[in-house]
Design a protein around this motif. Structure first.
Motif, mmCIF file in Angstrom:
data_model
loop_
_atom_site.group_PDB
_atom_site.id
_atom_site.type_symbol
_atom_site.label_atom_id
_atom_site.label_comp_id
_atom_site.label_asym_id
_atom_site.label_seq_id
_atom_site.Cartn_x
_atom_site.Cartn_y
_atom_site.Cartn_z
ATOM 1 N N PHE A 90 0.774 -1.316 0.081
ATOM 2 C CA PHE A 90 0.082 -0.162 0.038
ATOM 3 C C PHE A 90 0.993 1.192 -0.118
ATOM 4 O O PHE A 90 1.966 1.222 0.727
ATOM 5 C CB PHE A 90 -0.938 -0.020 1.167
ATOM 6 C CG PHE A 90 -2.007 -1.058 1.029
ATOM 7 C CD1 PHE A 90 -3.069 -0.863 0.601
ATOM 8 C CD2 PHE A 90 -1.664 -2.338 2.095
ATOM 9 C CE1 PHE A 90 -3.979 -2.087 0.765
ATOM 10 C CE2 PHE A 90 -2.721 -3.184 2.274
ATOM 11 C CZ PHE A 90 -3.921 -2.981 1.536
ATOM 12 N N VAL A 91 0.384 2.210 -0.770
ATOM 13 C CA VAL A 91 1.213 3.507 -0.750
ATOM 14 C C VAL A 91 -0.098 4.680 -0.468
ATOM 15 O O VAL A 91 -0.973 4.697 -1.406
ATOM 16 C CB VAL A 91 1.891 3.841 -1.979
ATOM 17 C CG1 VAL A 91 2.370 5.262 -2.123
ATOM 18 C CG2 VAL A 91 2.846 2.834 -2.189
ATOM 19 N N ARG A 157 8.654 0.843 1.310
ATOM 20 C CA ARG A 157 7.749 -0.049 2.247
ATOM 21 C C ARG A 157 6.705 -0.761 1.628
ATOM 22 O O ARG A 157 6.645 -2.495 2.096
ATOM 23 C CB ARG A 157 7.170 0.885 3.429
ATOM 24 C CG ARG A 157 6.292 0.063 4.547
ATOM 25 C CD ARG A 157 5.578 0.867 5.483
ATOM 26 N NE ARG A 157 4.867 1.914 4.631
ATOM 27 C CZ ARG A 157 4.239 2.928 5.209
ATOM 28 N NH1 ARG A 157 4.385 3.343 6.389
ATOM 29 N NH2 ARG A 157 3.434 3.520 4.447
ATOM 30 N N ALA A 158 6.282 -0.386 0.830
ATOM 31 C CA ALA A 158 5.227 -1.177 -0.163
ATOM 32 C C ALA A 158 5.795 -2.596 -0.937
ATOM 33 O O ALA A 158 5.299 -3.377 -1.026
ATOM 34 C CB ALA A 158 4.249 -0.187 -1.064
ATOM 35 N N LEU A 159 6.947 -2.086 -1.137
ATOM 36 C CA LEU A 159 7.865 -3.193 -2.274
ATOM 37 C C LEU A 159 8.527 -4.042 -1.273
ATOM 38 O O LEU A 159 8.779 -5.316 -1.771
ATOM 39 C CB LEU A 159 8.766 -2.429 -2.838
ATOM 40 C CG LEU A 159 8.478 -1.454 -4.188
ATOM 41 C CD1 LEU A 159 9.588 -0.642 -4.746
ATOM 42 C CD2 LEU A 159 7.621 -2.411 -5.296
ATOM 43 N N VAL A 160 8.677 -3.857 0.089
ATOM 44 C CA VAL A 160 9.586 -4.632 0.576
ATOM 45 C C VAL A 160 9.244 -6.153 0.789
ATOM 46 O O VAL A 160 10.174 -7.080 0.866
ATOM 47 C CB VAL A 160 9.816 -3.988 2.187
ATOM 48 C CG1 VAL A 160 8.721 -4.357 2.987
ATOM 49 C CG2 VAL A 160 11.187 -4.625 2.702
ATOM 50 N N ASN A 161 8.030 -6.490 0.897
ATOM 51 C CA ASN A 161 7.363 -7.818 0.884
ATOM 52 C C ASN A 161 7.207 -8.354 -0.547
ATOM 53 O O ASN A 161 6.807 -9.589 -0.567
ATOM 54 C CB ASN A 161 6.095 -7.806 1.512
ATOM 55 C CG ASN A 161 6.171 -8.325 2.995
ATOM 56 O OD1 ASN A 161 7.095 -8.733 3.295
ATOM 57 N ND2 ASN A 161 5.192 -8.087 3.633
ATOM 58 N N ASN A 162 7.721 -8.031 -1.717
ATOM 59 C CA ASN A 162 7.711 -8.476 -2.973
ATOM 60 C C ASN A 162 6.271 -8.707 -3.195
ATOM 61 O O ASN A 162 5.974 -9.884 -3.543
ATOM 62 C CB ASN A 162 8.673 -9.524 -3.146
ATOM 63 C CG ASN A 162 8.864 -9.832 -4.527
ATOM 64 O OD1 ASN A 162 8.735 -8.996 -5.427
ATOM 65 N ND2 ASN A 162 9.252 -11.207 -4.955
ATOM 66 N N PRO A 163 5.187 -7.745 -3.151
ATOM 67 C CA PRO A 163 3.755 -8.389 -3.265
ATOM 68 C C PRO A 163 3.397 -8.528 -4.852
ATOM 69 O O PRO A 163 4.101 -8.020 -5.698
ATOM 70 C CB PRO A 163 3.102 -6.956 -2.494
ATOM 71 C CG PRO A 163 4.175 -5.904 -2.911
ATOM 72 C CD PRO A 163 5.400 -6.300 -2.789
ATOM 73 N N SER A 164 2.324 -8.883 -4.961
ATOM 74 C CA SER A 164 1.700 -9.212 -6.106
ATOM 75 C C SER A 164 1.406 -7.859 -6.732
ATOM 76 O O SER A 164 1.241 -7.471 -7.975
ATOM 77 C CB SER A 164 0.544 -10.135 -6.315
ATOM 78 O OG SER A 164 0.872 -11.226 -5.611
#
Length: 243
Positions: A90-91, A157-164
């Protein structure tokens, strides 16, 4: 290829005292993996409600929502929390950074429940910050950063989990024009890396960065069109690079 997101007849009704507000009325659409989509519409159109449903921050009153072939509409709160943590980055317009934490600690925060060691969490956070051009600001706190830099921290922070999916709600709403263009170029890079990007905006010039623009009005999809300006320019670049 099946869609990453499939929603069918999705509706959301809020009870405001004695008044019943139908914020979303029977919306159906598919979003494929690695699409770059802008959700547009005036205030009260249903775009924020749709974003909350897509981001598993709220549940529909009726209808079906499938994410990565998992039926989200029937999940429990703990299942939804897990989907939010693993699948969606989320951003937000207001950045939502914790003021007492450094950029590194803010970015590492979503990894706390991942089971990774602190060292591993910090390494992933550092990589994400380098990706958005803030490798030299790891230990700065939010009040030591400009608005554009704070939004970069929020994107890391939104990218750190490598989300879909990266779900961005008015990500340039608090930024000047020059900084907005810089932030949108980061979203374009994220999309080129293979992420699906869904952007909620009321600004036409920001929506023009997306490849597909879905307009909502009065809780319904008013139009759903490919952005030919972007598609034509990508085709032109592809032809130029292959010649």
């Amino acid at each position: 290829m099946s869609a990453l997101i499939e929603i069918k007849d999705l509706s959301k009704i809020y009870q405001m005292g004695t008044e019943r507000v139908e914020a979303l009325k029977s919306v159906s659409l598919d979003i494929k993996k690695n699409e770059f989509v802008a959700l547009m519409g005036p205030s009260g159109s249903g775009k924020s409600t749709l974003m909350n449903l897509l981001g598993c921050l709220d549940t529909p009153t009726r209808g079906d929502y499938s994410l990565n072939e998992n039926d989200v509409s029937k999940m429990t709160d703990s299942d939804l929390a897990e989907v939010r943590n693993k699948e969606i980055g989320f951003v937000f317009q207001t950045f939502n950074l914790l003021p007492r934490l450094t950029a590194l600690d803010n970015v590492a925060l979503p990894l706390v429940y991942s089971g990774d060691s602190k060292k591993m969490r910090n390494e992933k956070a550092e990589r994400a910050l380098e990706m958005v051009g803030l490798g030299d600001r790891l230990y700065h706190k939010p009040n030591e950063l400009s608005g554009g830099q704070r939004q970069r921290v929020a994107i890391a922070r939104a990218l750190v989990n490598n989300p879909s999916i990266i779900l961005a709600d008015e990500p340039t709403g608090n930024l000047d024009t020059k900084t907005s263009i810089e932030i949108m170029s980061i979203f374009e890079e994220i999309h080129e890396m293979g992420n699906t990007v869904i952007l909620v905006t009321h600004e036409p010039d920001i929506a023009q960065h997306a490849h597909r623009i879905i307009r909502l009005r009065d809780g319904l999809v008013e139009s759903d069109e490919m952005n030919n300006n972007v598609i034509d320019s990508l085709d032109e670049n592809h032809r130029y690079n292959t010649n």
